[in-house]
Scaffold this active site. Sequence first.
Site, PDB file in Angstrom:
ATOM      1  N   SER A 142     -16.158   5.602  42.123  1.00 46.37           N
ATOM      2  CA  SER A 142     -17.021   5.904  40.981  1.00 46.37           C
ATOM      3  C   SER A 142     -16.753   7.311  40.471  1.00 46.37           C
ATOM      4  CB  SER A 142     -18.492   5.794  41.376  1.00 46.37           C
ATOM      5  OG  SER A 142     -18.779   4.502  41.860  1.00 46.37           O
TER       6      SER A 142
HETATM    7  N1  SAH Z   1     -18.742   4.324  46.570  1.00 41.02           N
HETATM    8  C1  SAH Z   1     -17.438   3.729  46.516  1.00 41.02           C
HETATM    9  C2  SAH Z   1     -17.354   2.774  45.367  1.00 41.02           C
HETATM   10  C3  SAH Z   1     -16.399   1.673  45.599  1.00 41.02           C
HETATM   11  S1  SAH Z   1     -16.457   0.383  44.384  1.00 41.02           S
HETATM   12  C4  SAH Z   1     -16.400   4.821  46.421  1.00 41.02           C
HETATM   13  O1  SAH Z   1     -16.789   5.972  46.170  1.00 41.02           O
HETATM   14  O2  SAH Z   1     -15.221   4.559  46.619  1.00 41.02           O
HETATM   15  C5  SAH Z   1     -17.594  -0.740  45.090  1.00 41.02           C
HETATM   16  C6  SAH Z   1     -17.256  -1.319  46.422  1.00 41.02           C
HETATM   17  O3  SAH Z   1     -18.231  -2.321  46.700  1.00 41.02           O
HETATM   18  C7  SAH Z   1     -15.891  -2.013  46.531  1.00 41.02           C
HETATM   19  O4  SAH Z   1     -15.156  -1.431  47.564  1.00 41.02           O
HETATM   20  C8  SAH Z   1     -16.248  -3.469  46.834  1.00 41.02           C
HETATM   21  O5  SAH Z   1     -15.345  -4.103  47.700  1.00 41.02           O
HETATM   22  C9  SAH Z   1     -17.614  -3.325  47.478  1.00 41.02           C
HETATM   23  N2  SAH Z   1     -18.443  -4.527  47.465  1.00 41.02           N
HETATM   24  C10 SAH Z   1     -18.597  -5.441  46.473  1.00 41.02           C
HETATM   25  N3  SAH Z   1     -19.462  -6.407  46.850  1.00 41.02           N
HETATM   26  C11 SAH Z   1     -19.880  -6.094  48.102  1.00 41.02           C
HETATM   27  C12 SAH Z   1     -20.771  -6.713  49.043  1.00 41.02           C
HETATM   28  N4  SAH Z   1     -21.416  -7.860  48.777  1.00 41.02           N
HETATM   29  N5  SAH Z   1     -20.959  -6.112  50.234  1.00 41.02           N
HETATM   30  C13 SAH Z   1     -20.309  -4.964  50.548  1.00 41.02           C
HETATM   31  N6  SAH Z   1     -19.453  -4.337  49.711  1.00 41.02           N
HETATM   32  C14 SAH Z   1     -19.236  -4.889  48.509  1.00 41.02           C
END
Ligand code: SAH
Length: 218
Positions: free
Chosen positions: A69
């Site tokens: 993000s």
């Molecule tokens: N805070 C993270 C954002 C990553 S994007 C960062 O700074 O890198 C969002 C993430 O949520 C992705 O890695 C995706 O795989 C994960 N995600 C999506 N659905 C999910 C679920 N049901 N349970 C756990 N993680 C999930």
Amino acid sequence: MKHVFPGIGMTSARTRGRMVERLRQQGIRSEEVLAVMANTPRHIFIDEALSHRAYDDVSLPIGQGQTISQPYIVARMVELAIGSANRERVLEVGTGCGYQTVVLAQLFKTVYSVERIAQLLDKARMRLRDLRISNTRLRHGDGFIGVAEAAPFDAIIMAAAPTYVPEALLSQLAIGGRMVFPIGNVDQELRIIERTADAFIETKLEKVRFVPMLPGLA
Ligand code: SAH
């Protein structure tokens, strides 16, 4: 309690200072959050080819079709999350590269973080170890289910957007706790749900854009 990150030179400190100035101008008010983001080496979480853009206000690819993000949205959501009554435990849904996990680790006593994509989780684990972060519990799991055995959580922060509010997460929120999350499909908005002794109070905030929250493991 300021965390001292091992092996991080001063080279990126000035760039982080500029990022924090921009966050201030964008409306981030919490000095605590700004200090933590000024202290956290974001470039460590991004592949070398893109790391020169680590402090720009953009989201960047982290592999597996996912993104880290942008700094503003991390600051905004964390600022909202620390408005909860206590700071014992926070649950993060979507560890991704682990950057926000490390930001949260400097503001809450213990961070639980679930990620559905094993490859991303493994990389995040290695980074956290290299950075000597020891108050995080990472798990390969589904955020729709949460982490019942570690509940209740003082704050829950979701980095991926569901299309409905996951029931399990509401039940894992402490009284006085706050859940901060994006919701929606194409048109998404940020929301907060606060749990009081006898109700859940929902507040709708600004439009946002997140990757979708998907069920099951990968
Ligand atoms: N805070 C993270 C954002 C990553 S994007 C960062 O700074 O890198 C969002 C993430 O949520 C992705 O890695 C995706 O795989 C994960 N995600 C999506 N659905 C999910 C679920 N049901 N349970 C756990 N993680 C999930």
